[in-house]
Design an enzyme around this catalytic site. Structure first.
Site, mmCIF file in Angstrom:
data_model
loop_
_atom_site.group_PDB
_atom_site.id
_atom_site.type_symbol
_atom_site.label_atom_id
_atom_site.label_comp_id
_atom_site.label_asym_id
_atom_site.label_seq_id
_atom_site.Cartn_x
_atom_site.Cartn_y
_atom_site.Cartn_z
ATOM 1 N N TRP A 181 -2.769 -2.309 3.872
ATOM 2 C CA TRP A 181 -3.652 -3.366 3.405
ATOM 3 C C TRP A 181 -3.246 -4.607 4.181
ATOM 4 C CZ3 TRP A 181 -4.481 -4.571 -2.518
ATOM 5 C CH2 TRP A 181 -5.651 -5.339 -2.655
ATOM 6 N N GLU A 193 -13.774 -9.033 -24.293
ATOM 7 C CA GLU A 193 -13.997 -7.926 -23.365
ATOM 8 C C GLU A 193 -13.434 -6.606 -23.879
ATOM 9 O OE1 GLU A 193 -14.099 -9.631 -18.833
ATOM 10 O OE2 GLU A 193 -12.152 -9.595 -19.831
ATOM 11 N N ASN A 243 5.991 -1.557 3.907
ATOM 12 C CA ASN A 243 5.267 -2.339 2.903
ATOM 13 C C ASN A 243 5.975 -3.667 2.721
ATOM 14 O OD1 ASN A 243 3.309 -0.464 2.391
ATOM 15 N ND2 ASN A 243 4.141 0.228 0.438
ATOM 16 N N GLY A 244 5.210 -4.713 2.402
ATOM 17 C CA GLY A 244 5.818 -6.020 2.158
ATOM 18 C C GLY A 244 5.557 -6.979 3.303
ATOM 19 N N HIS A 251 -16.525 -32.230 -33.324
ATOM 20 C CA HIS A 251 -17.937 -32.329 -32.989
ATOM 21 C C HIS A 251 -18.697 -31.025 -33.177
ATOM 22 C CE1 HIS A 251 -17.307 -36.347 -31.498
ATOM 23 N NE2 HIS A 251 -16.338 -35.913 -30.698
ATOM 24 N N LYS A 305 -10.887 -12.500 -22.718
ATOM 25 C CA LYS A 305 -10.118 -11.251 -22.736
ATOM 26 C C LYS A 305 -10.274 -10.534 -24.068
ATOM 27 C CE LYS A 305 -8.799 -10.873 -18.768
ATOM 28 N NZ LYS A 305 -10.122 -11.418 -18.505
ATOM 29 N N LYS A 329 -16.294 -3.207 -13.170
ATOM 30 C CA LYS A 329 -15.213 -3.924 -12.487
ATOM 31 C C LYS A 329 -15.766 -4.861 -11.421
ATOM 32 C CE LYS A 329 -11.004 -5.000 -11.592
ATOM 33 N NZ LYS A 329 -10.310 -5.871 -12.556
ATOM 34 N N GLU A 378 -10.444 -18.340 -21.078
ATOM 35 C CA GLU A 378 -9.995 -17.059 -20.547
ATOM 36 C C GLU A 378 -9.411 -16.184 -21.657
ATOM 37 O OE1 GLU A 378 -8.814 -13.876 -18.061
ATOM 38 O OE2 GLU A 378 -10.397 -15.378 -17.962
ATOM 39 N N CYS A 417 0.829 -1.192 0.000
ATOM 40 C CA CYS A 417 0.000 0.000 0.000
ATOM 41 C C CYS A 417 0.868 1.249 0.000
ATOM 42 C CB CYS A 417 -0.976 -0.067 1.155
ATOM 43 S SG CYS A 417 -2.150 -1.405 0.923
ATOM 44 N N ARG A 427 -4.166 2.433 -4.860
ATOM 45 C CA ARG A 427 -3.524 1.163 -4.518
ATOM 46 C C ARG A 427 -4.391 0.310 -3.589
ATOM 47 N NH1 ARG A 427 2.210 1.681 -5.410
ATOM 48 N NH2 ARG A 427 2.684 0.146 -3.815
#
Length: 609
Positions: free
Chosen positions: A74, A489, A98-99, A505, A486, A604, A482, A2, A27
């Site tokens: 976060w 979309e 962070n981390g 088939h 993409k 989203k 997928e 974050c 973030r």
């Protein structure tokens, strides 16, 4: 990861810190705090939730001073709470971070044995205690911070203040970003460029293993071992929005390129490589429940549903548990047999997907145990679930999901290994190899990303097509779905994903000289079968684009285009196969001039039925 912001200068620090944190809100975060030299000492203000809560706290109880730091958190260790929010204090030392510190438990036990008392559940607090312990032992702030840094294992960036040395802040980086901003009579530090742009465009980026001392007068760089570093600053020409995009043209492209780090963040602190095991601390208190599970139902929508299809292979192969996969919108209206030995596992990036949430609630009402795999801490689905595995992918700004998908797949892989070891169906040697392959995966993803120019060239050749067909088999069939999703979309091209073995088939009727057919051809147990299916496409004039880790002269003769990727174990190949399909969809969309980040008709987070 974050937001981090630090300031030393002539202005009031609090408004600078708050403004910097606002610039980093994209973030994502669940709590926030600041620490400012306020007269003779450092004072801390922290709050849970939005920055507006911290702003109100500072209005009610102001802090004055020109040296300080701020953080948006976060949660990784410990739930969102005021006690777990940053900054963290120990004695004279205050730290934001962070981390993840992977050896924090060992360090915490060591420090507790020396009489140290901890007030949070976080790994960050260990850093402040460690630095303070060294200062009490006679070291300067810089010496103590260096000594502490050399004890830490993991990926981290920190900013620290010490009451005995006012007028300075220290920062250090190992694998998570830190940028220093240079001003006139003032200097800054942040986790990302947008926090600095209102004040300066002259910046220095720290590299791994480097630290800096920041004062009003200047900045000095050195390694963790104390060797001095000289580096010329860079001038940032980005506007604020481009800065949020990290210099990339679109958020989608930025997020595609963030996947190596996102995968690292998902697995960090969870791998026990030597033991050949996976530690999922957030669910281990439910060990007896997990041991009793006899069936798993995975529920999700959209891209997350595709990750569940891949996860089915993982869980059945590695944990030997029967798995079914259902759309959230279908499961909620179907009277599926549910019992206490069923686990309903909901997968959602946002944690707010209405159909998936309803499916989870339905499973719970039927007596099933529930679990979530989610990216957004403390969102609705994790709050409803009995247990949650967070992916820690960071926020996705683009509507089309990329790093959320690959980190969901990574989390499902971790869960499958964990359950396989718990159930005694996965031996240590095999598990260790599976984990070693996962450790190597981020670098292999970077290798695939280096094919970007090749894929852009292919995209321009086929971007005018009206239809695409994607073919895959086994664990890569969901990736065909997928890849097609993409493309649909973001480019608005009609595309279908299909099991390669089903070609004869039905969809083979669609093949002609105008149809691009993307074939996923890793050297896996069904390689020869997929190759045969590809030859059926060739015989009907299809324009074949093949993604493979086994390029050969034979393939070059059959395929119009070959996209090479590295090799890993066949269960992890879906992640490597996914990356070229994301890039192909992105470059085709750019070629066609569509709105890449906000495609028409899509949202989203789908929070309505």
């Amino acid at each position: 990861m974050c937001g981090i912001i630090g300031y030393v200068g002539h202005r009031e620090a609090a408004p600078v810190l708050l403004q910097g944190l606002k610039r980093l809100e994209y973030r994502g975060y669940d709590s926030a705090g600041v620490a400012i030299f306020n007269g003779g000492g450092i004072e801390v203000r922290r709050s849970v939730g939005k920055l507006s809560n911290l702003e109100q706290l500072l209005r009610d109880d102001p802090l004055h001073g020109s040296v300080g730091m701020g953080h948006t958190r976060w949660a990784t260790h410990g739930r969102p709470s005021e006690a777990n929010a940053h900054p963290h204090r120990a004695g004279k030392v205050v730290v934001i971070h962070n981390g993840i510190i992977e050896n924090y438990l060992d360090l915490r036990h060591e420090l507790s044995a020396k009489g140290r008392t901890f007030s949070s559940e976080t790994d960050t607090e260990v850093i402040s205690h460690l630095i303070d312990e060294y200062i009490i032992g006679g070291m300067t702030f810089m010496q103590a911070t260096r000594a502490a840094l050399q004890r830490l294992q993991g990926a981290f960036s920190i900013v620290a203040e010490c009451e005995s040395e006012p007028g300075k802040i220290l920062t250090a980086k190992n694998a998570t970003p830190i940028v220093i901003g240079l001003g006139e009579g003032e200097n800054f530090v942040a986790s990302d460029v947008p926090a600095l742009l209102e004040y300066t465009r002259k910046v220095i980026f720290l590299d791994d293993g480097e630290m800096a001392e920041i004062t009003r007068e200047g900045v000095s760089l050195s390694t963790f071992q104390g060797e001095p570093i000289t580096r010329e600053p860079r001038h940032i020409t980005w506007d604020a929005l481009t800065a949020q995009k990290g210099g990339y043209k679109h958020f989608l492209l930025k997020e595609i390129h963030e996947q190596p780090q996102a995968i690292i963040d998902t697995m960090r602190g969870r791998l026990l490589v030597n033991e050949g095991d996976v530690s999922l601390g957030e669910i281990e208190q439910h060990a007896e429940v997990l041991d009793a599970i006899k069936r798993i139902t995975l529920v999700a929508c959209g891209t997350a549903w595709h990750s569940c299809l891949v996860g089915k292979f993982f869980l059945e192969e590695l944990a030997r548990i029967p798995v079914e996969v259902d759309y959230g919108s279908e499961f909620r209206y179907r009277r599926s047999p549910i019992s206490p030995d069923t686990l309903v596992l909901a997968v959602s990036q946002s944690g707010e997907t209405a159909d998936t949430l309803a499916a989870l609630e339905g499973g719970k009402a039927g007596g099933a145990r529930t679990m979530a795999i989610c990216n957004v801490v403390d969102s609705s689905i994790p709050r409803k679930a009995d247990m949650t595995i967070y992916t820690h992918a960071g926020p996705e700004m683009s509507v089309a999901s990329t790093k959320a998908f690959t980190t969901q797949v990574t989390a499902l892989y971790l869960l499958a290994v964990h359950l396989g070891r718990r159930r005694g169906v996965l031996d240590q040697v095999t598990s260790r190899k599976l984990i070693e392959d996962l450790v190597n995966l981020p670098n292999q993803v970077r290798e695939v990303l280096s094919k970007d120019k090749l894929i852009e060239k292919i995209a321009k050749k086929y971007g005018h097509a009206r239809d695409f067909l994607y073919l895959g088999r086994g664990v890569n069939y969901p990736i065909a779905l997928e890849g097609a999703l993409k493309l649909k979309e973001i480019s608005y091209i009609h595309a279908e994903g299909y099991p390669a073995g089903e070609m004869k088939h039905g969809p083979i009727a669609l093949i002609d000289e105008q149809m691009p057919v993307v074939v996923l051809l890793p050297k896996d147990p069904v390689y020869s079968k997929t190759l045969s299916n590809m030859k059926e496409v060739e015989a009907r004039g299809g324009r074949i684009i093949v993604v493979t880790d086994a390029p050969s002269p034979e393939l070059e003769e059959i395929a119009w285009e070959v996209i090479p990727i590295p090799t890993t174990n066949y269960l992890l190949m879906p992640i490597l196969v996914t990356i070229p399909l994301q890039l192909l969809a992105y470059h085709i969309a750019v070629y066609r001039g569509t709105d890449v980040d906000q495609p028409r008709n899509l949202a989203k987070s789908v929070t309505v039925e």
